[in-house]
Design a protein around this motif. Structure first.
Motif, mmCIF file in Angstrom:
data_model
loop_
_atom_site.group_PDB
_atom_site.id
_atom_site.type_symbol
_atom_site.label_atom_id
_atom_site.label_comp_id
_atom_site.label_asym_id
_atom_site.label_seq_id
_atom_site.Cartn_x
_atom_site.Cartn_y
_atom_site.Cartn_z
ATOM 1 N N UNK A 67 0.669 -1.055 -0.382
ATOM 2 C CA UNK A 67 -0.004 -0.314 -0.269
ATOM 3 C C UNK A 67 0.764 1.438 0.027
ATOM 4 N N UNK A 68 2.664 0.419 1.010
ATOM 5 C CA UNK A 68 2.872 2.112 0.880
ATOM 6 C C UNK A 68 3.659 2.270 -0.527
ATOM 7 N N UNK A 69 4.075 1.663 -1.219
ATOM 8 C CA UNK A 69 4.688 1.609 -2.449
ATOM 9 C C UNK A 69 4.062 2.382 -3.738
ATOM 10 N N UNK A 70 1.985 1.616 -3.374
ATOM 11 C CA UNK A 70 1.595 2.447 -4.746
ATOM 12 C C UNK A 70 0.770 3.698 -4.414
ATOM 13 N N UNK A 71 1.027 4.143 -2.701
ATOM 14 C CA UNK A 71 0.579 4.864 -2.634
ATOM 15 C C UNK A 71 1.957 6.592 -3.680
ATOM 16 N N UNK A 72 2.858 6.090 -3.403
ATOM 17 C CA UNK A 72 4.219 6.919 -3.710
ATOM 18 C C UNK A 72 3.754 7.176 -5.357
#
Length: 221
Positions: A67-72
């Motif tokens: 989720x963190x990677x996808x949000x960046x």
């Protein structure tokens, strides 16, 4: 050269995967992480093509890291693939919702592992029709209550039909045969649908189709 980030809290598993991945001339492991937080940090610093993340890790699990990677926005080009011990792990669908391009079993055959990394690096989803159908059967059979999605209004009637068939596990060739169109036309419809919905890959089309109510669990293609 395909650059891979490998994250797993078990050093022996990481070592085994790294050894397999570096048997070829077109894949290299550029970083290793023992937890999800470190994986996110390394993804930002190294910008790998593919991040192989164990679904269960300390500090931050694979889903949170995904989720963190996808949000960046800086990491849009990083394709996340979840590693799991079970073909129908309870976290698989949650991982797809979080933005993963697919998942792999840890006991995958070496040749299949290498091919899967190449598929993910191309931007394709690691969801074969068989895997998609199993996901639908096991997890999407009890999805959250469908909510009206403005994305549906962006799709033409034919594109909605195409997305429905993708969600039912059909490949582009199967869609083409089902609708009596060319494979190139089917691929174009899938690509346009992904662009309109902001989907990174076919996996997210599956999630969208079920969460929006475009496809109802239990229906047949």
């Amino acid at each position: 050269m395909i650059r891979v980030l490998l994250a797993d809290d078990q050093p022996l598993i990481r070592a085994g995967f790294k050894a397999l991945l570096e048997l070829t001339d077109d894949i290299t492991v550029v970083g290793e992480a023992g937890d999800g937080a470190q994986a996110v940090e390394l993804a930002r610093r190294l910008l790998p093509d593919v991040a192989l993340l164990d679904v269960r890790m300390p500090l931050m699990d694979g889903i949170q890291a995904t989720r963190r990677i996808g949000a960046s926005r800086d990491l849009d080009a990083v394709r996340v693939v979840i590693l799991t011990n079970y073909a129908l792990d309870e976290y698989v669908f949650a991982a797809l919702r979080a933005g993963a391009s697919g998942f792999l079993l840890k006991d995958i055959e070496p040749g299949d592992l290498l091919q899967s990394v190449r598929v993910a690096a191309r931007g394709d989803a690691l969801l074969s029709p068989l895997v998609t159908r199993r996901l639908i059967e096991e997890y999407v059979s009890t999805p959250p209550r469908p909510v009206a999605s403005p994305g549906l209004d962006l799709l033409t009637a034919r594109e909605q039909e195409i997305v429905t068939l993708v969600a039912k596990g059909m490949s582009n060739d199967e869609i083409a045969a089902h609708l009596v169109i060319s494979g190139a036309t089917a691929k174009t419809h899938v690509s346009r649908s992904m662009i309109k919905l902001g989907a990174r890959d076919r996996a997210q089309l599956v999630v969208f189709a079920y969460e929006s109510g475009l496809v109802v669990p239990g229906t047949s293609a």
